[in-house]
Design an enzyme around this catalytic site. Structure first.
Site, PDB file in Angstrom:
ATOM      1  N   ASN A 420       0.864  -0.986   0.267  1.00 52.41           N
ATOM      2  CA  ASN A 420       0.062   0.262   0.350  1.00 52.41           C
ATOM      3  C   ASN A 420       0.490   1.350   0.122  1.00 52.41           C
ATOM      4  OD1 ASN A 420      -2.867   1.757   0.667  1.00 52.41           O
ATOM      5  ND2 ASN A 420      -1.016   2.366   2.163  1.00 52.41           N
ATOM      6  N   GLU A 421       0.406   1.941  -1.142  1.00 52.12           N
ATOM      7  CA  GLU A 421       1.480   3.470  -0.973  1.00 52.12           C
ATOM      8  C   GLU A 421       2.675   3.212  -0.768  1.00 52.12           C
ATOM      9  OE1 GLU A 421      -0.158   5.904   1.992  1.00 52.12           O
ATOM     10  OE2 GLU A 421      -2.347   6.162   0.728  1.00 52.12           O
TER      11      GLU A 421
END
Length: 816
Positions: A420-421
């Site tokens: 994520n990210e």
């Protein structure tokens, strides 16, 4: 004895659903806790008595699950504790199996954990979210033979959530990296040969008329015994036995085939009919048996290229949200009852898809997803910060391996999330996109090697979008960038950039009980056409370009409009696989100290204690099947405007039509049309009486009628600069007193747009009920429409004095 002798492999002991009481028990009570480190294990076990009163620090009695940061994660005045903590207890251990093994089974503890029997370290584990076990058999037997044994065995556990750049998740993540034994801990007895893992692999024919189920097991056999019998039973969703297979084993090591079943007319798992089969495998060896049971389901799914999502060959629009393991008063240490309540409230909203962010979550949650009918994206906590070295990478691969092994059987799971990210740097001097890409590819390949039947996905790392099977870009239309009417065009453009698009994370923050009469005003200053993604600095409340997240009012009124627009647009996007709104419940985060409730991400549809915000009902009006109707404004005791000014009343409902009554007078019936924004056409313009008003709606769906009503005051007096406060008791229930502060101008008119911070305090025998991370459970909090609420426990009675401070305003007090 070496530590590694006691460490078991990734997927150990998924344990029987039908285990006998003497074989498995939750170790919830009898624990003591110390939030600091010790000089060594001896300080946890040395005798303490009259002759040695200072031999040990003061320990606190606790029950498990327990989170080190249950309170301080949302304390407005301190950094949350990140460091070592200790737990200790004494157990009466009596294994019923001759030559059996005694196991401590951790469902999750954060983030590094050491286990001791008396002074012997028997296991260590790194990772706060995957399950693991410690075999304590030899250490227990050795202690029982010692002079110190008095009938019980001392167990000490050290957890540590200290900051560590070579661990995932990064401390730059937008959630707390909690410490403690915050999931259930089990004492398990197994015979000398037991089943430590059972994998059921279903395959459904293309026409859905037949299916196969392959069952494989791994055995735990530390004594090196030879020869065993396996018996596997398959039961259909009604509990009827539909298959039985037996096999003799000579070798007890490795991945062992247990049975293959052919099923005619399989009852397929679906979000509307989550039908589950049960597999039970029993191993018999050396005059002892051990049974492991698992649920499984038959379904097919497909992400059509640049098109929708199919479940069992039919389009299913994924109506999703997200979950963090976090709750008021306990942080990560949610009980099974709390988890069940949360997931049921989610299902009642109409959710059929959930992304479990950003780490492997409790087995209880996955079981609930299976039984309630929620499709799952579950991911490992490679979240922000960049990419570390060999230790870092090894942990990521190990946690992916464990997650897949431990949650393999759940039919609800369709995606293994890899990160994520990951385009967010900060933990390391080097930020090398090529190295991140290479490691992402390594995780992608590992996932498909371990489980070819499911997809991989990531969110927001554009330079890796071609590696994974499913990609979600960053689209925050109307919050971090742009306005919400840009949502559909942006989504369609992003969909065309990848083969399989699934939009997870959208929405915005709202301060519960804050409302606005002009919620979209901030949109006037927002530039359009410049993108709707989130970029560096956008989450900050200071500086940068105009954006709603910084310049908006954080009202429930605005967020309802934003959600309403997104949901009505999603119904008109035939190529859309689905979306997941961020996030179902407000949760704590160390990187948002200046939010209206400090250290809280307030993007939830419910508060941290499950109190529903208005936006919950917006979703329910689009997604829920059960007839419902909800008049906007249940938490808005005062509306305002000019006398005789027309005001809008909105009703969120999934009914075909509704009739509104204001102060006893019908304003007529309206039919619902989701294309008619806002409130799908169920809105009425009217004038209110100055002072008290009653509003009621009667809605009809088919032959079912449902009603809702609210009362409020309508204020026509305008206010000036805030000048004074009042503090009052609004409710008393036993020792619990509800306090409310209000802000007024010099003429005594309530300042209904006031958003100042106020600080509650209490002197005396009682205590404030605070550090809950809710709008009514925080001692330092922004006002909502010129007021704020908190509760206090007056304790033993006597004198208690409450006070409220607000910068620039005289402090007020109240004797309770």
């Amino acid at each position: 004895m070496t530590i590694t002798k006691y460490l078991l492999s990734a997927a150990l002991f998924l344990f029987s659903l039908s285990a006998k009481a003497q074989q498995q028990q939750r170790l919830n009570t009898g624990w003591e806790f110390l939030r600091s480190d010790l000089g060594g294990i001896w300080e946890a076990v040395r005798p303490v008595g009259k002759g040695n009163p200072e031999a040990s620090p003061i320990w606190e009695k606790v029950t498990l699950p327990h989170c080190v940061n249950a309170s301080d994660a949302v304390d407005p005045d301190v950094n949350y504790y990140q460091g070592p903590a200790w737990y200790r207890t004494r157990l009466k251990i009596d294994n019923p199996y001759a030559g059996g093994r005694t196991i401590l089974h951790f469902e999750g503890a954060g983030q590094k954990t050491d286990v001791y029997i008396y002074t012997t370290k028997v296991a260590s584990h790194t990772g706060g979210y995957d399950e693991w076990t410690a075999d304590i058999t030899e250490a227990v037997e050795a202690f029982k033979k010692s002079a110190q044994f008095k009938g019980t065995v001392p167990v000490s556990i050290r957890t540590d959530n200290s900051r560590d750049l070579e661990m995932i998740p990064s401390s730059l993540s937008d959630f707390n990296v909690y410490g403690g034994i915050y999931r259930y801990l089990n004492l398990v007895y197994v015979p000398p040969v037991s089943i430590r893992q059972l994998h059921a692999t279903p395959e459904v024919s293309s026409d859905g008329k037949t299916a196969k189920l392959a069952v494989a097991v791994q055995l735990y056999n530390p004594g090196g015994l030879t020869g065993a019998q396996l018996k596997t039973v398959l039961k259909d969703p009604s509990g009827k036995v539909i298959g039985e297979k037996s096999t003799a084993l000579s070798s007890l090591s490795g991945n062992l085939p247990a049975a293959i079943f052919d099923i005619k007319k399989p009852k397929r798992w679906h979000t509307d009919a989550p039908l589950l089969y049960t597999v039970e495998t029993t191993v018999a060896s050396n005059n002892a048996t051990h049974t492991l049971a698992a649920k499984t389901g038959f379904r097919t799914f497909e992400f059509v290229k640049n098109g929708p999502f199919l479940l069992n060959g039919q389009r299913l629009l994924l109506k999703g949200t997200h979950r963090h393991e976090d709750h008021a008063g306990v942080a990560a240490a949610m009980t099974e009852e709390m988890m069940r309540e949360e997931m049921i409230v989610m299902k009642e909203m109409g959710v059929n898809f959930i992304r479990l962010g950003h780490y492997q979550q409790s087995r209880i949650i996955l079981n609930l997803c299976d039984s309630l009918g929620m499709v799952v994206w579950e991911e490992i906590p490679w979240c922000r910060g960049g990419l570390g070295g060999p230790v870092y990478k090894e942990q990521a691969k190990r946690m992916l391996t464990n997650m897949i092994a431990q949650h393999y059987n759940h039919p609800s799971v369709i995606i293994w999330g890899l990160g994520n990210e990951n385009d967010w740097p900060g933990d390391f001097a080097e930020f090398d996109k090529d190295k991140i890409r290479a490691f992402m590819k390594e995780l992608h390949d590992l996932s498909h090697q371990l489980d070819p039947s499911r997809k991989t996905a990531i969110r927001r790392c554009d330079f890796c979008k071609d590696i994974v099977d499913v990609y979600s870009p960053s689209i925050w239309a109307g919050w971090y960038r742009g306005i919400y009417t840009e949502y559909k065009a942006t989504s369609e453009a992003e969909m065309k950039r990848v083969n399989h698009f699934l939009h997870v994370e959208w929405g915005g923050d709202s301060h519960a009980s804050r409302h606005s009469e002009a919620p979209d005003k901030a949109l006037q200053s927002i530039k359009t056409g410049g993108g709707t993604d989130e970029r560096a600095g956008d989450a900050s409340l200071y500086g940068g370009a105009a954006r709603v997240s910084k310049d908006g009012d954080w009202s429930e009124s605005y967020i309802c409009n934003l959600m309403d627009w997104h949901l009505k647009e999603q119904e008109t996007m035939p190529w859309l696989t689905g979306t997941a709104q961020w996030v179902f419940k407000d949760f704590s985060t160390p990187i948002r100290p200046d939010n209206p409730v400090p250290y809280m991400n307030q993007k939830g549809l419910v508060e941290r204690d499950l109190t529903k915000k208005e936006a919950y009902y917006v979703f329910q009006s689009y997604w829920a099947e059960k007839p419902m109707a909800h008049i906007y404004g249940h938490s808005q005791p005062v509306r305002w405007g000019q006398e005789g000014e027309e005001k809008m009343v909105k009703v969120y409902s999934n009914c075909d039509e509704a009739e509104l009554f204001v102060n006893g007078k019908s304003l007529g019936r309206k039919k619902r049309s989701s294309a008619d924004f806002p409130a799908a056409g169920l809105r009425w313009n009217t004038t209110f009486n100055k002072g008290h008003n009653d509003v009621r709606v009667v809605a009809v769906k088919g032959k079912i009628k449902t009603e809702d009503k609210i009362t409020f005051q309508y204020q026509t007096d305008t206010w000036g600069k805030p000048a004074k406060m009042t503090l009052e008791k609004t409710a008393v229930e036993g020792n619990i007193v509800t306090l409310q502060v209000k802000l007024f101008d010099a003429k005594g008119v309530q300042c209904l747009d006031a958003a100042d911070f106020v600080r509650f305090s209490l002197a005396g025998d009682g205590r404030l009920i605070d550090n809950l991370g809710t709008s009514s459970g925080a001692r330092y909090v922004q006002l909502y429409n010129g007021r704020a609420i908190i509760k206090a426990d007056t304790g033993l009675g006597g004198v208690n004095v409450a006070a409220v401070k607000c910068e620039g305003i005289p402090t007020v007090t109240l004797a309770l």
